[in-house]
Design a protein around this motif. Structure first.
Motif, PDB file in Angstrom:
ATOM      1  N   THR A 211     -46.686  33.344 -26.526  1.00  0.00           N
ATOM      2  CA  THR A 211     -47.709  32.943 -25.548  1.00  0.00           C
ATOM      3  C   THR A 211     -47.086  32.128 -24.425  1.00  0.00           C
ATOM      4  N   VAL A 212     -46.238  31.188 -24.793  1.00  0.00           N
ATOM      5  CA  VAL A 212     -45.558  30.386 -23.776  1.00  0.00           C
ATOM      6  C   VAL A 212     -44.702  31.273 -22.873  1.00  0.00           C
ATOM      7  N   PHE A 213     -44.016  32.232 -23.476  1.00  0.00           N
ATOM      8  CA  PHE A 213     -43.158  33.116 -22.684  1.00  0.00           C
ATOM      9  C   PHE A 213     -43.960  33.958 -21.707  1.00  0.00           C
ATOM     10  N   GLY A 290     -50.168  27.228 -26.714  1.00  0.00           N
ATOM     11  CA  GLY A 290     -49.101  27.871 -25.955  1.00  0.00           C
ATOM     12  C   GLY A 290     -49.425  27.935 -24.467  1.00  0.00           C
ATOM     13  N   VAL A 291     -50.675  28.281 -24.143  1.00  0.00           N
ATOM     14  CA  VAL A 291     -51.105  28.295 -22.737  1.00  0.00           C
ATOM     15  C   VAL A 291     -51.022  26.881 -22.147  1.00  0.00           C
ATOM     16  N   ALA A 297     -45.647  22.385 -18.605  1.00  0.00           N
ATOM     17  CA  ALA A 297     -44.190  22.267 -18.539  1.00  0.00           C
ATOM     18  C   ALA A 297     -43.697  22.635 -17.134  1.00  0.00           C
ATOM     19  N   PRO A 298     -42.663  21.966 -16.636  1.00  0.00           N
ATOM     20  CA  PRO A 298     -42.197  22.249 -15.272  1.00  0.00           C
ATOM     21  C   PRO A 298     -41.560  23.621 -15.125  1.00  0.00           C
ATOM     22  N   ASN A 299     -41.009  24.166 -16.200  1.00  0.00           N
ATOM     23  CA  ASN A 299     -40.394  25.500 -16.116  1.00  0.00           C
ATOM     24  C   ASN A 299     -40.468  26.167 -17.479  1.00  0.00           C
ATOM     25  N   LEU A 300     -40.096  27.443 -17.518  1.00  0.00           N
ATOM     26  CA  LEU A 300     -40.222  28.238 -18.748  1.00  0.00           C
ATOM     27  C   LEU A 300     -39.325  27.710 -19.862  1.00  0.00           C
ATOM     28  N   THR A 302     -38.270  24.695 -20.451  1.00  0.00           N
ATOM     29  CA  THR A 302     -38.834  23.476 -21.036  1.00  0.00           C
ATOM     30  C   THR A 302     -40.039  23.793 -21.902  1.00  0.00           C
ATOM     31  N   ALA A 303     -40.886  24.700 -21.438  1.00  0.00           N
ATOM     32  CA  ALA A 303     -42.069  25.077 -22.223  1.00  0.00           C
ATOM     33  C   ALA A 303     -41.675  25.700 -23.556  1.00  0.00           C
ATOM     34  N   LEU A 304     -40.664  26.564 -23.524  1.00  0.00           N
ATOM     35  CA  LEU A 304     -40.203  27.175 -24.773  1.00  0.00           C
ATOM     36  C   LEU A 304     -39.602  26.126 -25.704  1.00  0.00           C
ATOM     37  N   SER A 305     -38.907  25.171 -25.140  1.00  0.00           N
ATOM     38  CA  SER A 305     -38.322  24.099 -25.963  1.00  0.00           C
ATOM     39  C   SER A 305     -39.417  23.293 -26.649  1.00  0.00           C
TER      40      SER A 305
END
Length: 389
Positions: A211-213, A290-291, A297-300, A302-305
Motif C-alpha cells: 500500500t505504501v509503495f 499504509g495510506v 512521509a516526505p518520500n517513498l 522513508t515511507a517504506l522504512s
C-alpha cells in the motif's frame, strides 16, 4: 450526469488505470506474492512436528549400577529426550555443549544407588543452556518428571519392604500431590500459536508495504494530481488504488484460515466466521495505515522504512512469545498500537478458548478503530498532497 454516476465513472476509470499499471509492473507484484506464499509454506513446514522431540543430550554414568541404568533407560524413553552419547567426564560433555551438539548433559554420581538404598539424598546433576529458553524448559521439565518418578518408585519399594501396602506406600511417598489440568492447547503444540500467529504477521507486512509503495509511487513520480483527477475525488482515487491489494490479501487470508482450520483440521472452539472478519479488518487497518504513512512521509523510501519498522517486529510485541505484562511500560504502550496484537488475541479466543462472540466483540471494535480513526487524516493528507503536487 448525477453525482453517483460521476463517482462510479471516476472509480472505474481510476481502477482501470491502476490495473493497467500492473501490466507493466505486474512482475513485481507477482514476485511479492510468490515470496509471501513461499514464506508462509516454509514457516508451516518448519513447525510441522508441533512439539519438541528427541532433543539431544549426553549422560555420564559414574555409578554403573542397575538403578542408574534404569534411570538412563527412562531418559531415553522420554519422547522429548534423545541420548546421543554416554561420556566419561564432564569436560567431554561441556565441549559438546559448547559446540551445540547437545543441549544438556546429565551426571549420575558415584554411589548413586548406595545413597538411595541407605536413605541418603542422591543428587543427579544436569547442565544445560538457558540461551535456548523453550528447549531448556522442555528438557528441565522432562528431567524433573523422570527423576521424581524414579524417586517415588524407590520410596514406594522401600516402604513396601517395611510392611506397608503398595497403596499406603504410594500415599506416604508423596503426601501432597499437584494435579495439573491444562485447559487450552493440552498437547503443547507449537503449531497452534506459532504458525497461526506468524501467518497473519507476514500478511500484514505485505499489505502495508505494498500500500505504501502504490501510494508513495504517485508522489515520487509526481502523478498525484493526475491520479486524483482521474478518480474524480480522493475517495474514489484511494479506493481504486488499494482495491487490488485488498482483494489479493483477502484471498490469501481466506486460504490461510481454510488451510489451518479446514484442511489441517486444527480445532476451532469458537466462531470461524468471526475470525475471518478479524482477518479482513486487519487487512483494512494496514491498508489505511499504509495510506497514512505514504501521505505523511516526505518520500517513498522513508515511507517504506516506516512501514517495515511498524510491521516487521510486530509479532515480537504481540505477547505471544513473551508476555506483554512483563514488558517495559513503553513497550506495553507500543503493543496497543499494533493491530496484529488484537487479531491474535481474537484468534486465540475463537480457536482455542472458545470465547463467546459477545466477549470477543471488543477485539473487533478495536480493529475497527484502527481503520476509522486514521482514515480521515489519511484522506485529508492525500487530498492536500495531490492538490499541491
Amino acid at each position: 450526469m448525477s453525482k453517483v454516476t460521476k463517482y462510479q465513472t471516476g472509480f472505474i476509470v481510476a481502477l482501470k488505470r491502476e490495473l493497467s499499471q500492473y501490466q507493466y509492473r505486474g512482475g513485481e507484484f507477482v514476485f511479492s506474492i510468490g515470496v509471501l506464499l513461499l514464506s508462509m509454506v516454509t514457516v508451516a513446514w518448519i513447525f510441522t512436528s508441533g512439539t519438541l522431540t528427541n532433543l539431544p543430550i549426553a549422560v555420564i554414568d559414574n555409578d554403573g549400577s542397575s538403578v542408574s541404568r534404569t534411570y538412563i533407560r527412562m531418559l531415553e524413553a522420554s519422547p522429548h529426550l534423545h541420548i546421543v552419547d554416554k561420556l566419561s567426564s564432564p569436560a567431554e560433555a561441556r565441549e559438546l555443549l559448547e559446540q551445540a551438539s547437545i543441549y544438556a548433559f546429565v551426571l549420575i554420581p558415584k554411589h548413586f544407588t548406595r545413597d538411595m538404598k541407605t536413605g541418603r539424598q542422591a543428587t543427579v546433576v544436569a547442565w544445560y543452556s538457558r540461551q535456548f529458553l523453550t528447549i531448556s524448559g522442555t528438557i528441565t521439565n522432562s528431567l524433573l518428571e523422570i527423576t521424581e518418578t524414579l524417586a517415588a518408585s524407590a520410596q514406594i519399594t522401600s516402604l513396601a519392604k517395611r510392611g506397608e501396602s503398595v497403596l499406603a506406600a504410594g500415599v506416604n511417598s508423596m503426601p501432597v500431590q499437584l494435579e495439573l489440568r491444562t485447559l487450552f492447547n493440552p498437547f503443547q503444540n507449537y503449531q497452534y500459536f506459532l504458525i497461526a500467529g506468524l501467518l497473519p504477521a507476514m500478511l500484514q507486512v505485505f499489505v502495508m508495504v505494498w500500500t505504501v509503495f502504490l501510494v508513495g509511487r504517485e508522489f515520487q513520480e509526481q502523478t498525484g494530481a493526475r491520479w486524483l483527477a482521474i478518480g474524480g475525488n480522493v475517495y474514489m482515487a484511494i479506493t481504486a488504488k488499494v482495491l487490488p491489494v485488498f482483494v489479493v490479501a483477502s484471498a490469501i487470508s481466506i486460504g490461510c484460515v481454510n488451510w489451518l482450520y479446514g484442511v489441517a483440521g486444527w480445532p476451532v472452539s469458537g466462531s470461524l466466521g468471526l475470525l475471518l472478519v478479524g482477518w479482513e479488518l486487519l487487512i483494512g487497518a494496514h491498508i489505511v495505515l499504509g495510506v497514512l504513512f505514504a501521505g505523511f512521509a516526505p518520500n517513498l523510501a522513508t515511507a517504506l522504512s516506516f512501514a517495515v519498522f511498524f510491521t516487521a517486529p510486530a509479532f515480537a510485541y504481540a505477547g505471544i512469545t513473551f508476555p506483554q505484562y512483563a514488558m517495559p511500560l513503553v513497550a506495553q504502550f507500543w503493543t496497543y498500537m499494533l493491530p496484529i496484537r488484537t487479531l491474535l488475541r481474537l484468534q486465540i479466543e475463537q480457536t482455542e478458548i472458545g470465547t463467546p462472540i459477545s466477549n470477543s466483540m471488543p477485539e473487533l471494535l478495536v480493529l475497527v478503530v484502527f481503520i476509522v480513526v486514521p482514515l480521515p487524516f489519511a484522506i485529508r493528507r492525500i487530498r492536500t498532497r495531490c492538490t499541491t503536487s
